[in-house]
Design a protein around this motif. Structure first.
Motif, PDB file in Angstrom:
ATOM      1  N   SER A   3       5.281   3.317  14.281  1.00 48.78           N
ATOM      2  CA  SER A   3       4.118   2.171  14.991  1.00 48.78           C
ATOM      3  C   SER A   3       5.344   1.054  15.121  1.00 48.78           C
ATOM      4  O   SER A   3       4.857  -0.231  15.342  1.00 48.78           O
ATOM      5  CB  SER A   3       3.212   1.986  13.801  1.00 48.78           C
ATOM      6  OG  SER A   3       3.549   1.451  12.810  1.00 48.78           O
ATOM      7  N   GLU A   4       6.539   1.327  14.892  1.00 48.76           N
ATOM      8  CA  GLU A   4       7.466   0.109  15.063  1.00 48.76           C
ATOM      9  C   GLU A   4       7.350  -0.583  16.352  1.00 48.76           C
ATOM     10  O   GLU A   4       7.702  -1.869  16.559  1.00 48.76           O
ATOM     11  CB  GLU A   4       8.865   0.532  14.796  1.00 48.76           C
ATOM     12  CG  GLU A   4       9.117   0.923  13.419  1.00 48.76           C
ATOM     13  CD  GLU A   4      10.805   1.556  13.283  1.00 48.76           C
ATOM     14  OE1 GLU A   4      11.481   1.493  14.058  1.00 48.76           O
ATOM     15  OE2 GLU A   4      10.866   1.927  12.032  1.00 48.76           O
ATOM     16  N   TRP A   5       7.033   0.175  17.333  1.00 51.31           N
ATOM     17  CA  TRP A   5       6.959  -0.546  18.679  1.00 51.31           C
ATOM     18  C   TRP A   5       5.951  -1.672  18.844  1.00 51.31           C
ATOM     19  O   TRP A   5       6.085  -2.447  19.729  1.00 51.31           O
ATOM     20  CB  TRP A   5       6.684   0.715  19.766  1.00 51.31           C
ATOM     21  CG  TRP A   5       5.307   0.971  19.681  1.00 51.31           C
ATOM     22  CD1 TRP A   5       4.799   2.107  18.881  1.00 51.31           C
ATOM     23  CD2 TRP A   5       3.889   0.577  20.136  1.00 51.31           C
ATOM     24  NE1 TRP A   5       3.598   2.479  19.071  1.00 51.31           N
ATOM     25  CE2 TRP A   5       2.970   1.420  19.793  1.00 51.31           C
ATOM     26  CE3 TRP A   5       3.842  -0.528  21.054  1.00 51.31           C
ATOM     27  CZ2 TRP A   5       1.356   1.263  20.041  1.00 51.31           C
ATOM     28  CZ3 TRP A   5       2.261  -0.708  21.437  1.00 51.31           C
ATOM     29  CH2 TRP A   5       1.098   0.031  21.063  1.00 51.31           C
ATOM     30  N   ARG A   6       5.130  -1.675  17.957  1.00 52.94           N
ATOM     31  CA  ARG A   6       4.066  -2.702  18.026  1.00 52.94           C
ATOM     32  C   ARG A   6       4.582  -4.158  17.690  1.00 52.94           C
ATOM     33  O   ARG A   6       4.217  -5.027  18.194  1.00 52.94           O
ATOM     34  CB  ARG A   6       2.928  -2.365  16.884  1.00 52.94           C
ATOM     35  CG  ARG A   6       2.052  -1.263  17.263  1.00 52.94           C
ATOM     36  CD  ARG A   6       1.083  -0.730  16.167  1.00 52.94           C
ATOM     37  NE  ARG A   6      -0.201  -0.122  16.543  1.00 52.94           N
ATOM     38  CZ  ARG A   6      -0.075   1.135  16.587  1.00 52.94           C
ATOM     39  NH1 ARG A   6       1.447   1.733  16.654  1.00 52.94           N
ATOM     40  NH2 ARG A   6      -0.851   2.220  16.986  1.00 52.94           N
ATOM     41  N   GLY A   7       5.686  -4.117  16.888  1.00 58.35           N
ATOM     42  CA  GLY A   7       6.246  -5.532  16.773  1.00 58.35           C
ATOM     43  C   GLY A   7       7.530  -5.635  17.849  1.00 58.35           C
ATOM     44  O   GLY A   7       8.065  -6.723  17.499  1.00 58.35           O
TER      45      GLY A   7
END
Length: 254
Positions: A3-7
């Motif tokens: 879920s790193e893309w959310r940041g």
């Protein structure tokens, strides 16, 4: 699934298809209860050569435009969430395959919505530069012209949408391509990703380094390229993703 893309900071592109508007009461095309699934003849209404050649088909097309559920539709939670994402400070550009203008009505800036397939509220002549509103033309239909011709040259009138067999507007296609090329995060929402060149925006975005997030009930040809695939209902999934993106922005800006 990471879920790193959310940041991830930067630009967000969103390609939206018919699935984002089903919660507004507008059926999709290829789903189990889609317009073309339940009524194969309806697909003929969207084919340019058939439309030009068959006056009876045009009569049916004008009736379908008059009865289109988009006239009474309201933006839903997913449309509103994308508008809120921009209001929250993210640079968002929407490429929509839809012709219903619900993104604009939800609050997305019109200059940040690329209607790659046109819209249902305009009418154009296939031969000359005549253009008018759908409402004005439907008044002619109601007054007794089942297939109203162009008042300037007598040729065929059609909705301001791109039909099968027509070329996309070059300016809109260029804007869409540039959006895909410059996006850091690219969302594909409610689209089967079977219609080109719109679907290819996903590949262009990934090739230029974007994280691709697909939100769709059914598998798509681009799932293998995606950073994340979300199968939850769009009206729930998109507001949740937007909330995550805005929360991540708050964390980044302190």
């Amino acid at each position: 699934m990471t879920s790193e893309w959310r940041g991830r900071p930067g630009r967000i592109g969103a390609l939206t298809g018919a699935g984002i508007s089903t919660d507004s009461g507008i059926p999709d095309f290829r789903g189990p209860r889609g317009v073309w699934t339940t009524d194969p003849i309806a697909e003929l209404l969207s084919t340019y050569d058939n439309y030009l050649a068959d006056p009876d088909l045009r009569v049916r097309s004008w009736q379908a435009r008059r009865d289109n559920p988009a006239w009474g539709a309201e933006p839903n939670a997913a449309h509103k969430a994308l508008a809120e994402l921009a209001d929250g400070g993210r640079a968002v550009t929407i490429i929509t395959q839809n012709i219903d203008r619900l993104h604009q009505r939800a609050g997305s800036a019109p200059d940040r919505v690329i209607e790659i397939h046109g819209n249902m509220f305009d009418v154009v002549c296939v031969e000359c530069e005549y253009a008018t509103s759908m409402a004005a033309t439907l008044e002619r239909v109601a007054a007794g012209e089942p297939d109203p011709p162009c008042p300037d040259c007598g040729a065929v009138l059609k909705a301001g949408v791109i039909m099968f067999g027509q070329q996309l507007d070059r300016a809109s296609l260029l804007k869409a391509t540039l959006t895909a090329q410059t996006s850091d995060i690219f969302l594909a929402i409610g689209t089967s990703l079977q219609v080109e060149p719109a679907a290819s925006m996903c590949a262009i975005a990934v090739e230029h380094g974007a994280d691709l997030i697909i939100v769709n009930a059914e598998p798509t040809p681009y799932d293998s390229m995606a950073t994340e695939v979300v199968r939850e209902p769009i009206g729930v999934a998109v507001p949740a993703l937007v909330a995550d993106l805005l929360a991540a922005r708050e964390d980044l800006t302190g």
